[in-house]
Write an enzyme that holds these catalytic residues in place. Structure first.
Site, PDB file in Angstrom:
ATOM      1  N   ASP A  25     -10.790   5.244  -4.061  1.00 34.46           N
ATOM      2  CA  ASP A  25     -10.745   6.035  -5.528  1.00 34.46           C
ATOM      3  C   ASP A  25     -11.556   7.210  -5.011  1.00 34.46           C
ATOM      4  O   ASP A  25     -12.541   7.610  -4.310  1.00 34.46           O
ATOM      5  CB  ASP A  25     -11.504   5.552  -6.734  1.00 34.46           C
ATOM      6  CG  ASP A  25     -11.168   6.185  -7.998  1.00 34.46           C
ATOM      7  OD1 ASP A  25     -10.028   6.896  -7.880  1.00 34.46           O
ATOM      8  OD2 ASP A  25     -12.044   5.867  -8.706  1.00 34.46           O
TER       9      ASP A  25
ATOM     10  N   HIS B  19      -6.107  13.609  -0.773  1.00 32.61           N
ATOM     11  CA  HIS B  19      -5.429  12.579   0.047  1.00 32.61           C
ATOM     12  C   HIS B  19      -5.256  12.439   1.300  1.00 32.61           C
ATOM     13  O   HIS B  19      -5.216  11.432   1.923  1.00 32.61           O
ATOM     14  CB  HIS B  19      -3.962  12.450  -0.903  1.00 32.61           C
ATOM     15  CG  HIS B  19      -4.121  12.547  -2.243  1.00 32.61           C
ATOM     16  ND1 HIS B  19      -4.679  11.570  -2.999  1.00 32.61           N
ATOM     17  CD2 HIS B  19      -3.411  13.168  -3.033  1.00 32.61           C
ATOM     18  CE1 HIS B  19      -4.555  11.653  -4.047  1.00 32.61           C
ATOM     19  NE2 HIS B  19      -3.608  12.691  -4.496  1.00 32.61           N
TER      20      HIS B  19
ATOM     21  N   LEU C 119      -6.421  -8.557  12.735  1.00 31.88           N
ATOM     22  CA  LEU C 119      -6.705  -7.962  11.425  1.00 31.88           C
ATOM     23  C   LEU C 119      -5.397  -8.215  10.750  1.00 31.88           C
ATOM     24  O   LEU C 119      -4.538  -7.819  11.167  1.00 31.88           O
ATOM     25  CB  LEU C 119      -7.387  -6.868  11.302  1.00 31.88           C
ATOM     26  CG  LEU C 119      -7.405  -5.986  10.065  1.00 31.88           C
ATOM     27  CD1 LEU C 119      -8.525  -6.818   9.065  1.00 31.88           C
ATOM     28  CD2 LEU C 119      -7.620  -4.521  10.139  1.00 31.88           C
TER      29      LEU C 119
END
Length: 248
Positions: free
Chosen positions: A18, A35, A129
């Site tokens: 956020d 962004h 991962l």
């Protein structure tokens, strides 16, 4: 910064990324620049998670509510997702990272869905991962879709209502087969889940970081993990120390 030695490394960390827009606004830049800077933080966080031994990293990339944003911003977000997959997929594959996408896939734009499917298929057999990308994701929608699936089985006679368990619901969620998050981090100082992993977060630890996502660094990530390692998780029962005191 090298990965610290922790007494407890979470198996699964989920992050609500956020603050991209506010990071840009604070610098007098277009929101799109926030962004773009946020994508750099994604790359660094994925590397850090792999370095410290986290098995699952879930990133809230695009919520089902984000479609309400201005069309230009939505187009930029989708463009960044496409660019990330096209640019980083080969490198993630070399790093043995497996990609999994959660969220509603019905009605997705024709240029997005094939890329998501390609990322999943290309990395399907990787064993390091697992990078879980929450795209067009909303937890209430996910839970509703799971209940609809169960209701159809009941209606067809394949399942009795009394046989529905929490484990069965869990198996119908987008995250089936993925352990619940041990730690959920949200950046930008906001302290809410925003329709993210509501079912899965039942016993998660929470960490609210004041920094905006584009400023989320390897150091901040490791600092959050060190704080997590110091916490005493009880899952509704007693801690090991409390249990020992009761038994003595």
């Amino acid at each position: 910064m090298s990965a610290p030695t922790l007494s407890a490394v979470p198996e699964h960390v989920a992050i609500i990324m956020d603050g991209n827009g506010r990071w840009a606004n604070a610098r007098g830049l277009p929101r799109t620049m926030g962004h773009r800077k946020g994508v750099e933080a994604v790359r660094e966080t994925v590397r850090a998670a792999g370095d410290i031994g986290i098995k699952y990293l879930t990133l809230f990339a695009f919520s089902s509510e984000n479609w309400r944003r201005p069309e230009a911003e939505v187009s930029d977000l989708l463009g960044l997702l496409k660019a990330f997959i096209r640019r980083d997929l080969a490198e993630l594959h070399r790093q043995n990272v497996r990609i999994r996408v959660i969220g509603d896939r019905t009605g997705l734009r024709g240029d997005i869905l094939p890329l998501l499917l390609e990322a999943e298929e290309t990395t399907r057999n990787n064993t390091a991962l697992t990078l879980v990308i929450a795209f067009n994701y909303g937890s209430r929608d996910e839970i509703t879709r799971a209940f609809v699936s169960l209701a159809r089985d009941v209606e067809a006679g394949r399942l009795r209502p009394q046989d529905i368990t929490a484990d069965l619901v869990d198996a119908r969620l987008d995250t089936a087969g993925i352990p619940d998050p041990d730690l959920i981090i949200r950046t930008s100082g906001e302290e809410r889940l925003s329709n993210f992993l509501l079912w899965q977060a039942a016993y998660s630890e929470f960490m609210f970081v004041p920094d905006y996502w584009p400023d989320f660094s390897r150091e901040l990530f490791f600092s959050a993990l060190e704080k997590y390692a110091a916490r005493d998780r009880r899952f509704g029962g007693l801690s090991a120390k409390q249990a020992a005191a009761v038994g003595s």
